[in-house]
Every structure is written in structure tokens, then in C-alpha cells.
Scaffold this active site. Structure first.
Site, short mmCIF file in Angstrom:
data_model
loop_
_atom_site.label_atom_id
_atom_site.label_comp_id
_atom_site.label_asym_id
_atom_site.label_seq_id
_atom_site.Cartn_x
_atom_site.Cartn_y
_atom_site.Cartn_z
N GLU A 217 55.37 23.39 83.70
CA GLU A 217 55.50 23.62 82.25
C GLU A 217 55.85 25.10 81.98
O GLU A 217 55.29 26.00 82.61
CB GLU A 217 54.16 23.29 81.58
CG GLU A 217 54.18 23.44 80.07
CD GLU A 217 52.83 23.12 79.43
OE1 GLU A 217 51.79 23.21 80.11
OE2 GLU A 217 52.83 22.79 78.22
N LYS A 293 57.17 17.96 74.03
CA LYS A 293 55.74 17.69 74.25
C LYS A 293 55.10 17.05 73.02
O LYS A 293 55.16 17.60 71.92
CB LYS A 293 55.06 19.02 74.59
CG LYS A 293 53.57 18.96 74.88
CD LYS A 293 53.11 20.34 75.38
CE LYS A 293 51.64 20.42 75.69
NZ LYS A 293 51.29 21.71 76.30
N CYS A 330 51.98 18.26 80.13
CA CYS A 330 50.62 18.77 80.25
C CYS A 330 49.54 18.00 79.50
O CYS A 330 49.07 16.99 79.96
CB CYS A 330 50.57 20.26 79.91
SG CYS A 330 49.01 20.97 80.45
N1 URP Z 1 49.42 23.44 78.68
C1 URP Z 1 48.49 22.65 78.21
O1 URP Z 1 48.76 21.77 77.41
N2 URP Z 1 47.22 22.88 78.65
C2 URP Z 1 46.08 22.28 78.07
C3 URP Z 1 44.95 22.25 78.97
C4 URP Z 1 44.81 20.98 79.70
O2 URP Z 1 45.35 19.96 79.27
O3 URP Z 1 44.15 20.95 80.73
#
Ligand code: URP
Length: 485
Positions: A217, A293, A330
Site C-alpha cells: 500500500e 480503497k 489494507c
Molecule cells: N493502512 C491501513 O488501512 N491500516 C489500518 C490498520 C489495519 O488495518 O491494521
């Protein structure tokens, strides 16, 4: 101690022989015997964890000529566990698990064989009756991984041989990487340095004939969303015409590889707004499409909603030359319906490019992608960035924590999961890495036939519930114990 190096030639002209090492010289290891040709590489083979630790950073020096020495990374314990990757390091690198790059490596070194077998059976599942076997990677890739200091591992998921269809084996890879320069360096330099680093690992993937590859990401930048400072928006770029897209288009074409590039997108034609976007580049270097996203975290220091909006691209599946792929970016991995939607649209491989830290999510990590693969009968490639990124100014996130300048440790640990509940071990928790997996896509349908999840799913029932749930007048279906007050 006189360590005995069983010399196995990696190049026919290196020759055979047994080379005896001298104790106490950890930086330079002098071979006593002659016979190694100038510039050739020596492979130090299966000499056990203890010895590998001692010579891990050494150079074999012969008559003043430096010859790079490589450790055969298949130690006995790793071999038993069917895992690749480095042995325990001499010191404990920051981010390691007691010196080991992953839980799998730690268990392999500590459990007796019978216990390790049972632990591996449960932690990694069986594919076709056994642990997913390691791939024989070309020697040049192992040597690149040593020279450029990244973890490389490869595994091979099998499917049952069918009578009516040929196997559809796709070589897939994911890359996890640290930022290269400190966050205080000029932005352009930071970005260039990351691109150079990633290019080197893409080259390694190309040498292994990888068909489809996904990056982590927001791979072109530090994960600065914790800071809430708007200056980091400068890293955003057009999905279609940005530098990173053009850079990867050239590589995709050169290597005949589909490349998924998750970036911070600036949408020029809609008021310069930002998105967290994965650009899917076809193996001819053309853009197949993009996905934004869907779910944005509002947890801990993940202050990402300050920067970009929830995606508006649905749950697309991209039909590529090598298979149908999708990208669940993510935080979307905590949303089973997001995974489901990619499955309903026919995905065979879903990538989950991520950035997440140990304190927040590490216990979830080995479960979520694996569960998604099982529940939706597709392969998943879970990718997490690695390293600790420190920012120039302290920030708080309204969660009671003292002001701080870093996010915590991004724990890497990228891996592949298969629809039959098997999975690979993880990449390193502290090093950049390239994980390669052969996957026979026929397995997706075979698992659907066996377990019948889509057939038994009762989607219409849940469609009714969701339809009712999003209405203002929704009443939860709760049947109260009449004896309760
Ligand atoms: N980049 C992101 O969405 N991180 C959020 C934390 C997670 O989902 O563990």
C-alpha cells in the site's frame, strides 16, 4: 572449532572439495584450500544454524581475491519445516522475533520434529496432503537477495489434476519494503530511492518468471498519514499519468508481467482530490483499470481519513492475461463483505496491500487473509510494509498516548493463502522481501465443488437482512428471554 564447509559448486568451474574454515574470523572467512576460480561463488552448505550465524556476513577470501560466499539457507530445521529464508541472526535485529525473521522460523528452530510437524500442519494447513512445498528458485535470485539484502521465498500450491481442464498455474509474487531514506530527506529523493529499491526486487521477480506481482500500500512514500500534515499530499500522483505508473508500465512490458501498484492518487480531473488507489497494469504495459480503497481506518494513528475519501470504484475484478485478480486495500481486510464482493465478481486471486503495525493488528494478520481465502474460494496475497518510519514532528491521535514521532513497527510478514486453507510461511518481520508462489487456479473451483460455500451461502437471506438494516426503521431481530426483567 574447525568448521568444515562442504563445497557445492554453483557453477561447474568452481570445482568440488571440502574447505576448512578458521575460527574467530567472522568478517572474513579464509578458505585454506585453493581451487576456487576468480570471481566465482562458493556455497556454504548445511552447516547448521550455529555456524551459519557466525559466517552470515562473511566473504570468502582466497589469495586476496574476494569471492562472495552464500549460505545455503536450507538448514536442517528449516528443511524439516519446509520453509525458506534466513536462519537466526547473530544479533537480534530490531523487529525480529527473538532474532528470527518469523514465527515459522522460530518454531522450526525450537520445536522437536514431531511437535513441529503438528504445529506446521495447523498453522500452515495442508495442500494436497502436505505442507506447500518450497519452490526451487534460480540461484541468481538467491544471490541477488543476499547482495541486495532482501528475504526471498517461494512456494508452490498444487491442485488436483483434472480430466477436462489443463492446470492453470500462475506464478505470483508480492513485495514488501522499507522506505529507503529518512522522512526528512527531499521528497523527490525519497521517492526515487524507493523506486530504485523496488525495481531491483521486480528484476529478481522477473528472473523467476513471475506473471503477476503486487506491491505494498502507498509504496512510493512513507506512510505519513499518522501525522495529519498536508505536506505529504505532495506524494500523490495521477493513476494514469503519474511517474510511478509510467515507471511500472515500462517494467510490466519489459518483463511481460501484470503489476499492481497501490499509490496515493491525485484525481486531476475531479478537483485534485485524493484517493488510496491500486493501479492494475497489464503485461503489455497498458493500464487495465484501478480500484480505490473502500474502507478507511479511524483507529490508532491511522489518520487516513484526513487525506482521502472512501473509494467509489465498487469491487472490480480485473481479467488479466494470467487470471482474474482483485485488490482489497489494507483495512478492507477487516470487512468480510468487501472480500465477499470480490469473490462474487469472480476473483481468483485477491491481493491485500497493507500498512499495519505490530501493536495494533499482528495477531489478526495470519488469520484474516487466510480466512478470506477459505471463505471465498480464492487465493490471497497479503502484503505488509516493513520497518519503522520516524517523522520530523511529533503527533498525537486523540487516543491518550503521549505525542510520538513514529507509527510503531510495520511487521512485514507478507504471505500467500490458498482456498484449501493452506498457506505459505511469512516473509521477514524486519527485512524487505519478495514472496513468490505458483498457484494452480483450478484449485478455486475444486474447493467450491468440495465445500460448496457459494452453493450453500443463502445470499438472498442476507440480502433481505442488509436491505432492512440500512433503513432508518430497522429493528434488530432479538428474541428476549421472557424470564428476563
Ligand atoms: N493502512 C491501513 O488501512 N491500516 C489500518 C490498520 C489495519 O488495518 O491494521
Amino acid at each position: 572449532m574447525h568448521a568444515v564447509l562442504a563445497q557445492q559448486s554453483v557453477d561447474a568451474s568452481v570445482g568440488d572439495g571440502v574447505y576448512e574454515g578458521r575460527e574467530g574470523d567472522l568478517q572474513r572467512y579464509e578458505a585454506r584450500t585453493t581451487g576456487l576460480a576468480h570471481g566465482k561463488q562458493a556455497l556454504i552448505k548445511n552447516v547448521g544454524d550455529q555456524f551459519c550465524r557466525r559466517v552470515a556476513a562473511c566473504y570468502v577470501c582466497l589469495k586476496g581475491i574476494c569471492i562472495s560466499a552464500k549460505i545455503d539457507r536450507v538448514t536442517e530445521s528449516n528443511k524439516r519445516a519446509g520453509i525458506m529464508g534466513d536462519v537466526k541472526a547473530e544479533e537480534e535485529p530490531s523487529g525480529s522475533l527473538l532474532g528470527f525473521p518469523s514465527l515459522h522460523h522460530l518454531l522450526a528452530a525450537h520445536l522437536p520434529p514431531a511437535a513441529l510437524k503438528e504445529a506446521s500442519r495447523l498453522l500452515r494447513g495442508y495442500n494436497g496432503g502436505d505442507l506447500v512445498p518450497a519452490l526451487q528458485l534460480p540461484e541468481c535470485i538467491i544471490s541477488m537477495s543476499k547482495d541486495f539484502k532482501f528475504d526471498v521465498q517461494g512456494y508452490s500450491f498444487k491442485a488436483r489434476r483434472e480430466e477436462m481442464r489443463s492446470p492453470r498455474v500462475v506464478r505470483t509474487a508480492v513485495i514488501q519494503n522499507k522506505i529507503v531514506l529518512p522522512t526528512t530527506e527531499p521528497f523527490l529523493d525519497q521517492k526515487r530511492a524507493i523506486m530504485n529499491r523496488v525495481e531491483c526486487m521486480i528484476d529478481a521477480a522477473a528472473k523467476a518468471s513471475v506473471n503477476i506481482l503486487c506491491l505494498q500500500e502507498a509504496w512510493t512514500m512513507p506512510f505519513a498519514f499518522c501525522t495529519r500534515e498536508k505536506t505529504w499530499c505532495e506524494f500523490a500522483e495521477s493513476a494514469e499519468q503519474g511517474k510511478s505508473t509510467m515507471f511500472l508500465q515500462a517494467l510490466a512490458k519489459k518483463h511481460n508481467m501484470v503489476i499492481v501498484s497501490p499509490i496515493l492518487e491525485r484525481d486531476k480531473s475531479h478537483g485534485d482530490i485524493l484517493w488510496n488507489t491500486a493501479v492494475v497494469i497489464g503485461n503489455n504495459g497498458h493500464i487495465i483499470g484501478k480500484h480505490r480503497k473502500n474502507h478507511i481506518p479511524r483507529v490508532g494513528d491511522f489518520n487516513e481519513s484526513t487525506y482521502y475519501m472512501e473509494g467509489n470504484t465498487g469491487n472490480p475484478v480485473f481479467e488479466t492475461a494470467y487470471g482474474k485478480i482483485a485488490v482489497n486495500i489494507c483495512y478492507g481486510r477487516h470487512h468480510p463483505l468487501n472480500w465477499l464482493a470480490f469473490g462474487l465478481n469472480g476473483a481468483e486471486i485477491v491481493f491485500n496491500p497493507s500498512a499495519t503495525v505490530g501493536d495494533l493488528s499482528e495477531p489478526m494478520w495470519p488469520i484474516e487473509a487466510r480466512n478470506a481465502a477459505i471463505a471465498n474460494s480464492y487465493y490471497v496475497g497479503a502484503i505488509n510494509r516493513v520497518g519503522t518510519e520516524v517523522f520530523p514532528r511529533a503527533f498525537t491521535s486523540g487516543d491518550g498516548k503521549e505525542a510520538h514521532t513514529d507509527f510503531g513497527h510495520f511487521y512485514g510478514s507478507s504471505y500467500f493463502a490458498s482456498p484449501d486453507a493452506s498457506c505459505t510461511p511469512c516473509l521477514s518481520r524486519f527485512q524487505d522481501g519478495l514472496m513468490i508462489a505458483d498457484m494452480d487456479l483450478n484449485l478455486c473451483q475444486q474447493v467450491k465443488d468440495k465445500w460448496g460455500f457459494p452453493m450453500t451461502a443463502r445470499y438472498e437471506k442476507y440480502a433481505h437482512l442488509l436491505k432492512a438494516y440500512i433503513r432508518e426503521d430497522f429493528k434488530p431481530q432479538v428474541i428476549k428471554d421472557p424470564l428476563l426483567p
